[in-house]
Enzyme design. Sequence first.
Site, PDB file in Angstrom:
ATOM      1  N   LYS A  26      -0.222  -7.096  -6.667  1.00 14.45           N
ATOM      2  CA  LYS A  26       0.967  -6.399  -6.158  1.00 14.45           C
ATOM      3  C   LYS A  26       1.304  -6.926  -4.764  1.00 14.45           C
ATOM      4  O   LYS A  26       0.617  -6.629  -3.794  1.00 14.45           O
ATOM      5  CB  LYS A  26       0.752  -4.884  -6.077  1.00 14.45           C
ATOM      6  CG  LYS A  26       2.084  -4.177  -5.801  1.00 14.45           C
ATOM      7  CD  LYS A  26       1.938  -2.932  -4.990  1.00 14.45           C
ATOM      8  CE  LYS A  26       2.533  -2.882  -3.633  1.00 14.45           C
ATOM      9  NZ  LYS A  26       3.801  -3.460  -3.311  1.00 14.45           N
TER      10      LYS A  26
ATOM     11  N   GLU B 202      -8.948  -5.621   4.432  1.00 11.16           N
ATOM     12  CA  GLU B 202      -8.627  -6.440   5.611  1.00 11.16           C
ATOM     13  C   GLU B 202      -7.473  -5.750   6.309  1.00 11.16           C
ATOM     14  O   GLU B 202      -6.351  -5.740   5.794  1.00 11.16           O
ATOM     15  CB  GLU B 202      -8.218  -7.854   5.190  1.00 11.16           C
ATOM     16  CG  GLU B 202      -9.297  -8.635   4.472  1.00 11.16           C
ATOM     17  CD  GLU B 202     -10.467  -8.964   5.360  1.00 11.16           C
ATOM     18  OE1 GLU B 202     -10.315  -8.961   6.600  1.00 11.16           O
ATOM     19  OE2 GLU B 202     -11.553  -9.216   4.816  1.00 11.16           O
TER      20      GLU B 202
ATOM     21  N   CYS C 261      -2.182 -10.578  11.632  1.00  9.00           N
ATOM     22  CA  CYS C 261      -3.243  -9.641  12.015  1.00  9.00           C
ATOM     23  C   CYS C 261      -4.142 -10.230  13.097  1.00  9.00           C
ATOM     24  O   CYS C 261      -4.774  -9.500  13.849  1.00  9.00           O
ATOM     25  CB  CYS C 261      -4.066  -9.275  10.793  1.00  9.00           C
ATOM     26  SG  CYS C 261      -4.666 -10.726   9.910  1.00  9.00           S
TER      27      CYS C 261
ATOM     28  N   GLU D 206      -1.918  -0.971  17.359  1.00  8.08           N
ATOM     29  CA  GLU D 206      -1.333  -2.227  16.874  1.00  8.08           C
ATOM     30  C   GLU D 206       0.189  -2.128  16.892  1.00  8.08           C
ATOM     31  O   GLU D 206       0.758  -1.137  16.441  1.00  8.08           O
ATOM     32  CB  GLU D 206      -1.821  -2.494  15.447  1.00  8.08           C
ATOM     33  CG  GLU D 206      -1.369  -3.843  14.932  1.00  8.08           C
ATOM     34  CD  GLU D 206      -1.812  -4.106  13.501  1.00  8.08           C
ATOM     35  OE1 GLU D 206      -1.668  -3.208  12.657  1.00  8.08           O
ATOM     36  OE2 GLU D 206      -2.292  -5.217  13.231  1.00  8.08           O
TER      37      GLU D 206
END
Length: 483
Positions: free
Chosen positions: A176, A251, A285, A387
């Site tokens: 997906k 992750e 990331c 973040e």
Amino acid sequence: MLPKTETVLNFIGGEMREPQGGAWLENTDPATGKIYGRVADSGAEDLQAAVDAAQAAFPAWRDAPAQQRAACLRNLADLIEKHFEDFIRAESIDTGKPVALARAVDIPRSAANLRAFAEAAVIFAGEEFENETSHSYTLRRPHGVVATISPWNLPLLLLTWKAAPALAAGNCLIAKPSEVTPVTAFLLSSLIDAAGFPPGVFNLLHGRGAGIGAAIAAHPDIPAISFTGGTETGKAIYAAAAPHLKRISLELGGKNPTIVFADAEFDAAVDGAVRAAFSNQGQICLCGSRLLIEEGIYDQFKAAFLEKTDAIKTGDPLGAATQHGAMVSEQHMHKVLSCIDLAKEEGGKILCGGESLQIGGRCKDGFFIAPTVIEGLPQNCRTNREEIFGPVVTLQSFQNEAEALALANATEYGLAASVWTQDDATAERMAAEIDSGIVWINCWNLRDLNTPFGGMKKSGIGREGKWRAMQFFTEEKTVTRPK
Ligand code: NDP
């Protein structure tokens, strides 16, 4: 010929299929703000069809010689390379990233991922153990039907990074991609048959994370899921998977420090810090979003960093010279702009950027943010802890190694760090003490696909990379006999 990208279909049991529920999502080009296609919004019936197809294909794929699985992966890599220009353009249009970046990183790395795991498929093996009384060995068996859920920042790169080991190890896959960037996954699925994969081995379901993504996480017949995305989504998937004791690889996000000591090779450190801060509009990331600079060179380094940032060529992602393209979506652009507003409220001084960018011509309605540099904020504010995932970097100074380490470790994340110094002992002490899964010394994002990849703390669970990924996608069985 690759299919047209106006209608992005699912790929189930070797066939392109419309969503059974008839629901579609819009796909927007972030550089122009215009809708340029529709995407299948899959539901539970589509998922069940994919699970059924994958289960039916599993025994033969599991038992196929590893060389056959490897050949399919290599063929798929060849086909990506055959359609290299189409993939580059499609990835740039779907994400807003500069074509130069898709050319240098996304598409070649996607082919490289498939080749790396083609090689792994044939040499992956168990271990042997021996003591005075027994001889043992381990067998590695694929799980069955596994799933990958991947994000929008490096769409084809991260999908192939997960799909390749899943398939190499003999699993059948339901992938997906993000609903925001589904196109290159769709193009890839159109090549699966030509690459030689039997129907049902590779299935692709498009749609909303909260819809089909959540349904995959909770499906009882998908025993392993490899996920890359935000930390909050990772927690939701972990919770949905827990009742089934699924194998989960996560992750997640990062708030990575770039640490520059006074003895660093100056120009290389400036170049590295700029790349770390702004590559892919800061939407990686691994991006270094906190730049920590030793006090003695702070002013000089800041000036050089700002000069280099100012020279970044911002513009139409399809322009060959463009280095800084569009944010992935209007929604994400507003999220990043609100983070910049928060930084101002917290007392941050905007040294450059700090606002959306107006690009003329065909990009006049696109979603652009100027590279943004902020200073004057303490480590304990939200801007330096949370973040942002955009082209926003904060500068802080440190007095000595102990303070650099304390600042580096003062977030809930622990994905990556880069340390710039010419003193090996300093570099090695920092590498040992920083709480992150990856530490780069005098470089940033220098990747070897064989090495373990992943984060500590809230940056994830588990490691990817060659053998770690093959281990994740298999169960281990120990066989023992007496001596
Ligand atoms: P999200 O977590 O929003 O989405 C990631 C994927 O999960 C998408 O396919 C999304 O679908 C899907 N998803 C969303 N909600 C659910 C749910 N409830 N159940 C199952 N699946 C769901 O992340 P982004 O796409 O916004 O990506 C950015 C994030 O990814 C950043 O935090 C970044 O740090 C992280 N990231 C981590 C990397 C790493 O290796 N550690 C590498 C790259 C990114 P949809 O998009 O359709 O909603």
